[in-house]
Design an enzyme around this catalytic site. Sequence first.
Site, PDB file in Angstrom:
ATOM      1  N   SER A   1      15.209  11.744  -5.908  1.00 35.49           N
ATOM      2  CA  SER A   1      14.139  12.060  -6.850  1.00 35.49           C
ATOM      3  C   SER A   1      13.546  13.463  -6.696  1.00 35.49           C
ATOM      4  O   SER A   1      12.606  13.821  -7.401  1.00 35.49           O
ATOM      5  CB  SER A   1      12.998  11.034  -6.677  1.00 35.49           C
ATOM      6  OG  SER A   1      12.520  11.034  -5.329  1.00 35.49           O
TER       7      SER A   1
ATOM      8  N   SER B   1      16.607  11.121  -1.422  1.00 33.42           N
ATOM      9  CA  SER B   1      16.014  11.872  -2.528  1.00 33.42           C
ATOM     10  C   SER B   1      16.109  13.386  -2.398  1.00 33.42           C
ATOM     11  O   SER B   1      15.926  14.099  -3.379  1.00 33.42           O
ATOM     12  CB  SER B   1      14.538  11.483  -2.696  1.00 33.42           C
ATOM     13  OG  SER B   1      14.424  10.173  -3.180  1.00 33.42           O
TER      14      SER B   1
END
EC number: 6.3.5.7
Length: 470
Positions: free
Chosen positions: A169, A193
């Site tokens: 992310s 991430s």
Amino acid sequence: MLGQTLQEVSAALKQGQITPTELCQKCLSLNKKTKFLNAYSTVSEEVALKQAEELEKRYKKGHSLGDLDGVPIAVRDNFNTPGIEITCASNMLKGYVSPCYIVQKLLDQGAVLMGKTNLDEFAMGSGSTDGVFGPVKKTWSYSKQYREKTKHKAHGENEDSNWLITGGSSGGSVAAIAAFTSSAALGSDIGGSTRNPAAHYGVVGFKPSYGLGSHHVVLSMLAGHDPKDSTTIQDPVKPFTLPSLTDVNKLCIGIPKEYLTAELSSEVQSLWSKAANFFESEGAKIIEVSLPHPSYSIVCYHVLCTSEVASNMARFDGLEYGHRCDINVSTEAMYAATRREGFNDAVRGRIFSGNFFLLKENYKNYFIKAQKVRQLIANDFVNVFNSGVDVLLIPTTLSEAVPYLEFIKEDNRTRSAQDDIFTQTVNMAGLPAVSIPMALSNQGLPVGLQFIGYAFRDQQLLTIAKWFEK
């Protein structure tokens, strides 16, 4: 100057080849030109220019520049920063400004804050596509030959059907670096991430040992105890530099057989083998090793992660800070409406799952059992490293980046489970890992490979990775 390594940028600033203000202005100008990438949720132009100007005033008064003085950095929008809102790409926190600690350490060293970078809402996702600011886009496109062969067009700001995901992310932080709008950027890595988008973007993404720093990067400046973070180590940490590794004759590199999965693309598998063969040709010892429990890791991670999400997210109730709905019928109704308006489906889904696992009748069968499985996974790594292995070498992702419209066919939960298959076990074991660019695929897209080290042997891990990268 743009596109040079952090060390090269620092040296140029110290030698007077460019001033902090000139460098800051160059980054801000390029950021405007690459705005369509949507890398930033907030661009702190005034703050950055003021910081750069203050550095120049100090320099003119005779103060020497340090390693980070004048270096442009970007910070993911789930880190508290002084005077700038933290949103976590969520409606729940829009407009909220919080005190900070870890970012302040960088600012105290003279780093210039270019802004806050975009992400999946509350860092829950693997594509940087599920935040309120919209998806982060990718500077890379398919190679010209591949586009002609498959009738793909080069992606651009108006071609949503063709542009590629960044991975997530921490996609905004990676995009900020790849677009040369900052020299370094902070991400966070709970299941991959940082490493996942780094592999897709062709840059280096590093996850330090759990507890070495306050969950951050730019390690020599950030490592050590954070009094506001009880998970950080108490012992003093000496800043380290990476020695030049002249050869790899004494290295033993492990290749975990369990990661040769059916979902792995043949091209990434071929590049993985090529890397292992390269090490062997240079004198390193390559051995096959076994990690018996990674197949349970994603399920185990889902239980533990969502349980922590449910527990931590209870603070977002609309009372003290963040979003609050207009409903005044009752406290319970206000809570429910606030959270329904503030969180997206992915975040709410994880909260619901976590609350289920934490129910009194479910706690032992899910949360406690998952903690035991997590320990088994950690023990697998300990056994391998105790057998004489220095680092493990595995892919970072199953394939190169995929088109946006193909990616969003699956729901957030399914995508994350698929994309974190090679990264997430490291988090379960608290180990350091780094994704290094390996090559371009036949489509002309970056492929990353991942080195995994033993806990708190971050210096050794990064030294080996640096040798491979060069």
